[in-house]
Design an enzyme around this catalytic site. Structure first.
Site, PDB file in Angstrom:
ATOM      1  N   SER A  70       6.317  -8.573  12.148  1.00  0.00           N
ATOM      2  CA  SER A  70       5.566 -10.052  12.379  1.00  0.00           C
ATOM      3  C   SER A  70       6.357 -11.079  12.415  1.00  0.00           C
ATOM      4  O   SER A  70       7.409 -11.257  12.175  1.00  0.00           O
ATOM      5  CB  SER A  70       4.541 -10.071  11.166  1.00  0.00           C
ATOM      6  OG  SER A  70       3.752  -9.087  10.893  1.00  0.00           O
TER       7      SER A  70
HETATM    8  N1  SAH Z   1       4.913  -6.152   7.897  1.00  0.00           N
HETATM    9  C1  SAH Z   1       5.101  -5.084   9.115  1.00  0.00           C
HETATM   10  C2  SAH Z   1       4.291  -5.241   9.927  1.00  0.00           C
HETATM   11  C3  SAH Z   1       4.512  -4.275  10.889  1.00  0.00           C
HETATM   12  S1  SAH Z   1       2.947  -3.963  12.078  1.00  0.00           S
HETATM   13  C4  SAH Z   1       6.475  -5.935   9.468  1.00  0.00           C
HETATM   14  O1  SAH Z   1       6.561  -7.031   9.357  1.00  0.00           O
HETATM   15  O2  SAH Z   1       7.344  -5.066  10.045  1.00  0.00           O
HETATM   16  C5  SAH Z   1       1.663  -3.110  11.105  1.00  0.00           C
HETATM   17  C6  SAH Z   1       2.072  -1.856  10.745  1.00  0.00           C
HETATM   18  O3  SAH Z   1       0.928  -1.372  10.095  1.00  0.00           O
HETATM   19  C7  SAH Z   1       2.600  -1.011  11.438  1.00  0.00           C
HETATM   20  O4  SAH Z   1       4.043  -0.268  10.833  1.00  0.00           O
HETATM   21  C8  SAH Z   1       1.560   0.285  11.470  1.00  0.00           C
HETATM   22  O5  SAH Z   1       2.136   1.712  11.523  1.00  0.00           O
HETATM   23  C9  SAH Z   1       0.913   0.053   9.910  1.00  0.00           C
HETATM   24  N2  SAH Z   1      -0.378   0.757  10.080  1.00  0.00           N
HETATM   25  C10 SAH Z   1      -1.494   0.474  11.012  1.00  0.00           C
HETATM   26  N3  SAH Z   1      -2.501   1.083  10.434  1.00  0.00           N
HETATM   27  C11 SAH Z   1      -2.297   1.531   9.234  1.00  0.00           C
HETATM   28  C12 SAH Z   1      -3.122   2.113   8.234  1.00  0.00           C
HETATM   29  N4  SAH Z   1      -4.407   2.483   8.272  1.00  0.00           N
HETATM   30  N5  SAH Z   1      -2.399   2.495   7.051  1.00  0.00           N
HETATM   31  C13 SAH Z   1      -1.056   2.414   6.776  1.00  0.00           C
HETATM   32  N6  SAH Z   1      -0.305   1.436   7.772  1.00  0.00           N
HETATM   33  C14 SAH Z   1      -0.962   1.082   8.778  1.00  0.00           C
END
Ligand code: SAH
Length: 221
Positions: A70
């Site tokens: 993010s």
């Molecule tokens: N906070 C993270 C954001 C990553 S993007 C950062 O700054 O790096 C969002 C993440 O949510 C991804 O890694 C994706 O795989 C995860 N995600 C999506 N749906 C999900 C779910 N149902 N349960 C767990 N993780 C999920």
């Protein structure tokens, strides 16, 4: 407060990170504790080497598997919203991804429980937590749309992928007085929402337009 172990991590210049913090302030982030934590958290270790030089730009960056780390502004904003009515002890994060938001939270609350559906992303995040000495983080490979019931209730829940509607399990796992920060919407329109649970009732505020990857059900890897 949990302190980072920065031994052996090459830090880019403090000036670069200070510039990022000034930009966050200009964009309206006011919580000094959040800004201080972001000023000392090395964002470049959450990226592949080829992208590490862009770590202190205020933009979302790819982390593989079609997911993104993010944008710093969003990390700061969501964190300050989560803490806006007082300190939080137990926090659930849905979507560990790179682990950057996890590491920021871990320095501001007692315990972070973070759930990720893509196993290789979780493994890398786990290694980064170990490297930073963040021992108050607990990771789980699971579909976070169901929360993490065994470890709840939580006095804060932060979701970093967008569902079309708020999963009831997350609301159920909020403690009384608990705060939920979550993007809601589809691939064209999303709003960041802030919910506060008070007894049986829920106060809900729409904060601003955002763009997150979708919350997807099931696990991978
Ligand atoms: N906070 C993270 C954001 C990553 S993007 C950062 O700054 O790096 C969002 C993440 O949510 C991804 O890694 C994706 O795989 C995860 N995600 C999506 N749906 C999900 C779910 N149902 N349960 C767990 N993780 C999920």
């Amino acid at each position: 407060m949990t302190q980072l172990n920065l031994g052996g991590i090459g830090m880019t210049s403090q000036r670069t990170r200070d510039r990022l913090i000034s930009r966050l302030r200009e964009q309206g982030v006011t919580d000094q504790a959040v800004l201080d934590v972001m000023a000392r958290t090395p964002r470049h270790i959450f990226l592949d080497e080829a992208l590490a030089h862009r770590a202190y730009e205020d933009s979302a960056l790819p982390i593989g598997y079609q997911q993104t780390l993010s944008q710093p502004y969003i990390v700061a904003r969501m964190t300050e919203l989560l803490l806006s009515t007082g300190p939080r002890k137990r926090v659930l994060e849905v979507g560990t991804g790179s682990g950057y938001q996890t590491a920021v939270l871990a320095q501001l609350v007692d315990r972070v429980y973070s759930v990720e559906r893509i196993l290789p992303l979780q493994s890398k995040a786990r290694e980064r937590m170990r490297m930073l000495g963040l021992s108050n983080v607990h990771l789980k490979h699971a579909d976070g749309g169901m929360g993490w019931e065994e470890r709840g209730p939580y006095d804060g829940i932060l979701v970093t992928a967008a569902p079309e509607t708020i999963p009831q399990a997350l609301i159920d796992q909020l403690a009384d007085g608990g705060m939920l920060v979550i993007p809601v919407g589809n691939s064209r329109h999303q709003q960041l929402r802030l919910l506060k649970k008070q007894g049986e009732s829920l106060e809900e505020l729409s904060i601003e337009a955002v763009m997150f990857v979708p919350l997807v059900s099931g696990r991978v890897g």
